[in-house]
Design an enzyme around this catalytic site. Structure first.
Site, PDB file in Angstrom:
ATOM      1  N   SER A  52       0.608   1.248   1.584  1.00 57.89           N
ATOM      2  CA  SER A  52       0.092   0.339   2.569  1.00 57.89           C
ATOM      3  C   SER A  52       0.143  -1.166   1.969  1.00 57.89           C
ATOM      4  O   SER A  52       0.069  -1.475   0.837  1.00 57.89           O
ATOM      5  CB  SER A  52      -1.260   0.925   2.834  1.00 57.89           C
ATOM      6  N   SER A  53       0.258  -2.039   2.863  1.00 58.69           N
ATOM      7  CA  SER A  53       0.136  -3.576   2.383  1.00 58.69           C
ATOM      8  C   SER A  53      -1.457  -3.584   2.071  1.00 58.69           C
ATOM      9  O   SER A  53      -1.788  -4.801   1.226  1.00 58.69           O
ATOM     10  CB  SER A  53       0.745  -4.522   3.423  1.00 58.69           C
TER      11      SER A  53
END
Length: 133
Positions: A52-53
């Site tokens: 995930s960012s």
């Protein structure tokens, strides 16, 4: 008759039980692999998709989650099959082909899902060492 209604109902119950048990296993795998900071972090699943960012080093359990979705679909096929069998009239059930189709599709999805889960996840899964506190 493709399969007697009694046999179809028995198979539906077995497939439903297998799908529900599989969902439990899948959810346990997701939970045990959660982390690294705020989860159980006891197993490491293979990295298929980048994380995930929002969370660096996050490993998304995509294979397990896809398998879970297949289990959910199988439960839907089982319910559809049961509905087809429930709507028989006397000794006539024009929906029996639908019941047989749904049963076959549910079995196919589960069987294929187990193969994919095994190949792309379970065989590559690793237990993590316990950290000394």
């Amino acid at each position: 008759n493709f399969i007697s209604a009694g046999l179809e109902e028995d198979l539906a119950q077995e497939i439903e039980t297998l799908a529900v048990g599989s969902i439990k296993i899948g959810k346990d795998l997701r939970l045990l692999s959660s982390g690294p900071k705020f989860g159980f972090n006891e197993i490491e699943l293979p990295k298929i998709v980048e994380g995930s960012s929002f969370f660096s080093n996050k490993n998304n359990p995509t294979v397990v989650e896809t398998w879970l979705q297949g289990c959910f679909s199988t439960l839907g096929y089982v319910r559809s099959m049961q509905a087809a069998l429930e709507h028989a009239e006397l000794e006539l059930n024009v929906f029996e082909p639908k019941a047989a189709f749904e049963l076959a599709l549910g079995i196919k999805i589960l069987a294929h899902g187990f193969l994919i889960l095994n190949k792309n996840c379970l065989l590559q899964m690793k237990a993590k060492e316990k950290k000394k506190e």
